[in-house]
Design an enzyme around this catalytic site. Sequence first.
Site, PDB file in Angstrom:
ATOM      1  N   PHE A   1      26.575  39.883  35.731  1.00  0.00           N
ATOM      2  CA  PHE A   1      27.471  38.859  35.166  1.00  0.00           C
ATOM      3  C   PHE A   1      28.517  39.575  34.334  1.00  0.00           C
ATOM      4  O   PHE A   1      28.163  40.382  33.463  1.00  0.00           O
ATOM      5  CB  PHE A   1      26.720  37.888  34.237  1.00  0.00           C
ATOM      6  CG  PHE A   1      27.651  37.012  33.423  1.00  0.00           C
ATOM      7  CD1 PHE A   1      27.997  35.745  33.873  1.00  0.00           C
ATOM      8  CD2 PHE A   1      28.227  37.471  32.234  1.00  0.00           C
ATOM      9  CE1 PHE A   1      28.890  34.954  33.152  1.00  0.00           C
ATOM     10  CE2 PHE A   1      29.126  36.692  31.505  1.00  0.00           C
ATOM     11  CZ  PHE A   1      29.450  35.423  31.967  1.00  0.00           C
ATOM     12  N   GLU A   2      29.765  39.268  34.586  1.00  0.00           N
ATOM     13  CA  GLU A   2      30.835  39.769  33.713  1.00  0.00           C
ATOM     14  C   GLU A   2      31.993  38.806  33.772  1.00  0.00           C
ATOM     15  O   GLU A   2      32.330  38.317  34.860  1.00  0.00           O
ATOM     16  CB  GLU A   2      31.397  41.118  34.222  1.00  0.00           C
ATOM     17  CG  GLU A   2      30.530  42.323  34.042  1.00  0.00           C
ATOM     18  CD  GLU A   2      31.158  43.601  34.626  1.00  0.00           C
ATOM     19  OE1 GLU A   2      31.897  43.515  35.628  1.00  0.00           O
ATOM     20  OE2 GLU A   2      30.904  44.665  34.072  1.00  0.00           O
TER      21      GLU A   2
END
Length: 405
Positions: A291-292
């Site tokens: 996740f970013e």
Amino acid sequence: MILFFISSSSSIPKPPLPGSNTITKWKGNKNKNDPSSGLAPSSSPSSEEQKLVDDRPAPGSAAPVEAPTSNFTMGAIPATGKMNATFVTLARNSDLWDIADSIRQVEDRFNRNYHYDWVFLNDKEFDENFKKVTTALVSGTTHYSTIPKEHWSFPDFIDQDKAKKVREDMAERKIIYGDSVSYRHMCRFESGFFFRQPVMQNYEWYWRVEPSVKLYCDVGFDPFRVMAENKKKYSFVISLYEYAETIPTIWDSAKKFMKQHPEHIAEGNSMKWLSDDDGESYNHCHFWSNFEVGNLNWLRSDAYIKFFETLDQDGGFFYERWGDAPVHSIAAGLLLKKEEIQFFDDIAYWHVPFTHCPTSEQKRLENKCACNPKDNFDWKGYSCTTRWFDMMGMEKPEGYQDQKD
Ligand SMILES: Nc1nc2c(ncn2[C@@H]2O[C@H](COP(=O)(O)OP(=O)(O)OP(=O)(O)O)[C@@H](O)[C@H]2O)c(=O)[nH]1
Ligand SMILES: [Mg+2]
């Protein structure tokens, strides 16, 4: 054993690369200008993010503005409507149904109200079925791009025999993905090249999505806008200790970079989070990069590129098994001010085997969360999020003690 799951995967604008094959599929209107389809969910984040999230556009004003990305000026924040942003997914054709699941999660919880674009990257050409299914699922415009060979192969300075021996040794030691060549290309690509693909040049912000992830709460605000308005460059939801045997010398390379490029080391950075002895050694804390939400211009900056190149030259993507998660994390920790890194408590998330579920019950109810708070990884012993709160001087949410191991 969880340690075997923790490593996560993972180049400056140059002229479009030979072999790069970008297919753009412009979609129909799909109600994008219909205000009734643009209502932001009525969720209302609280606690330390409240201030940030309060800056979100009023319900109804968030999504329906359709702005061609080419009209955006990098760095400008539009007063209302969409940001210059895209989702980005690296995937194989065989990942179709797992990414379909993820897209559905993201659309249902967020993007159906915003219609952001989605870029799909692959080292092979995407097949028609992959494109058909994903285009049908994404409410924004989809783009499909084949990665040029130069970004998915061994650099010529890599000693092939040495790299092969490492893979054999790691296979014997049963290090997850230790024997994989493709996993190494993937980690190097996510570390140094995804943001340099020609199709990514149109955007300033990205949100990375992997196959088979879940979003457990409504995201009733625009994370891209929150990032821009609060001068954030990188964000995370889960942090943890990296599997040490995959990165024995990464800190040596990082130290070399610090010595060679003191001009790129930010004042007020997160060194205290990365190291317990003032930078002498690495404590293995990293943001989980599957996740970013982040700023592409930061990744395309001279500072980040020099950092990547220093690490790349040392060969650790192939002579060890460096993941893009520690690479991005060490870079964010050293090159950014600590305030430029955002913890998104409101984005409840799962990637096997860890969950981020907001500790606050009020937040979970308001945002229609479906996660079990007992699964929240934030305050467990293997998480680095407690350390993050301590370094930032952030108050931990009520009830966090009950969610420790
Ligand atoms: N095109 C392409 N994509 C890949 C390849 N290997 C991995 N990916 C993608 O790269 C990302 C990371 O790979 P994963 O296999 O999820 O790695 P991980 O998250 O460390 O490990 P998991 O626990 O298995 O999810 C995902 O988006 C994958 O779809 C590959 O060989 N080719
Ligand atoms: Mg994954």
